[in-house]
Design an enzyme around this catalytic site. Structure first.
Site, short mmCIF file in Angstrom:
data_model
loop_
_atom_site.label_atom_id
_atom_site.label_comp_id
_atom_site.label_asym_id
_atom_site.label_seq_id
_atom_site.Cartn_x
_atom_site.Cartn_y
_atom_site.Cartn_z
N ASP A 39 42.45 48.23 37.64
CA ASP A 39 41.46 47.17 37.32
C ASP A 39 40.50 47.57 36.19
OD1 ASP A 39 42.61 46.25 39.70
OD2 ASP A 39 40.92 46.92 40.91
N GLU A 209 43.93 36.26 40.77
CA GLU A 209 42.74 37.10 40.76
C GLU A 209 42.53 37.67 39.36
OE1 GLU A 209 43.98 39.86 43.73
OE2 GLU A 209 45.17 41.08 42.35
#
Length: 327
Positions: A39, A209
């Protein structure tokens, strides 16, 4: 004695001939630094590139953030534990997806914590503050900034976007829903949007997401991740609009698995060298020999646009990118 003197004279010559010079590093390589990290949020502060990733491990071990900085995209310095749950009383586990932005002389780091599954649980999106991009960061509120589900969006995967008019927006959401909200001046809460709402849903088709937004030629590029984060089909898609509110119509995928390189490529960010107008995508992927969901590494590759402003499919590499200094 003459033989000994001759040997002593020749010794440096022989050693010099056999010496090996370490070649100068010309490319970042992928991954760009060691360890399991996911991420990644990449950002430019001054004359350095920074990457803020999730420490990829079981949730109970995800209790801190490391950061990495580089003057050239090739040589990276690790800044360990810039934020730790020891200083965030309400955060217990699953510290995820940091997003950072500078406002005046302070750096605000937004993060998700505790992976809450309902409004009855404690956790959500928090914010920490520091006077330096390497921290140390301290909890800004003493509680989550977003601690409830709005429009079906799990309060995770936050991204902070500064619009051209100087307004700051929080864009976030898991569970296939994405919201945008206008941050107040102190980053302690939110101000109403033009329609009177606080959390406006901007979910495009196939969104899962990992939202990210940037501007180019006065257009808003909205990007996100699709698929399952532990699977090989994890990927990145995007849309373009005239406003950060959308509407965002999905254009297509631009980053996905490559059977020769890696799979599970997703949850990314984008940076630009304004001097050279080079664009880069920073993302995580899973090596082909790994099956553990947390076996994710941070990589960087070039990102290109076609003549119409559409993003070309990203070519994943093992070599990474060449050195590119800022200003």
């Amino acid at each position: 004695m003459k033989k000994l003197l001759l040997a002593l004279i020749l010794l440096p010559i022989v050693n010099s001939a056999n010496a090996q010079t370490t070649p100068k590093k010309t490319h970042s390589g992928n991954p760009v630094f060691k360890g399991w990290y996911a991420d990644p949020e990449a950002v430019v502060f001054g004359k350095k590139y920074w990457i803020y990733p999730t420490f990829s491990a079981p949730y109970e071990k995800q209790v801190f953030f490391d950061a990495f900085s580089s003057p050239d995209l090739v040589n990276w310095t690790k800044h360990p534990r810039i934020l730790d749950t020891a200083g965030v009383k309400w955060a217990k586990k699953a510290i995820w997806a940091p997003s950072i932005i500078k406002k005046k002389d302070q750096y605000f780091l937004f993060f998700g914590a505790n992976d809450i599954q309902s409004d009855k649980e404690s956790g959500g999106i928090g914010v920490a503050v520091a006077n330096h991009p390497a921290g140390p960061f301290k909890d800004h509120l003493g509680k989550p900034l977003v601690d409830k589900f709005h429009n079906g969006a799990q309060p995770i995967d936050q991204f902070v976007f500064k619009d051209k008019d100087g307004k700051y927006y929080l864009i976030y959401g898991g569970w296939k829903h994405c919201n945008i909200a206008l941050l107040n001046d102190q980053f302690t809460g939110f101000s109403p949007l033009k329609d009177g709402s606080t959390f406006k849903e901007i979910t495009p088709d196939s969104y899962v997401e990992g939202p990210f937004m940037f501007m180019r030629n006065n257009k808003y590029y909205f990007m996100w991740s699709e698929g399952g984060w532990t699977g090989p089909d994890y990927c990145v898609a995007y849309a373009i609009a005239d406003s950060p509110m959308g509407p965002f119509k999905r254009v297509g995928k631009i980053l996905q698995q490559d059977a020769k390189i890696a799979n599970g490529a997703g949850h990314h960010s984008v940076i630009r060298n304004e001097k050279t107008d080079d664009w880069y995508i920073v993302y995580h992927r899973r090596p082909l020999d790994q099956t553990n969901g947390n076996a994710r590494e941070t990589c960087i590759d070039k990102m290109y646009f076609d003549k119409d402003g559409l993003i070309k499919p990203v070519v994943m590499t093992t070599s990474g990118v060449s050195a590119n200094f800022l200003r």
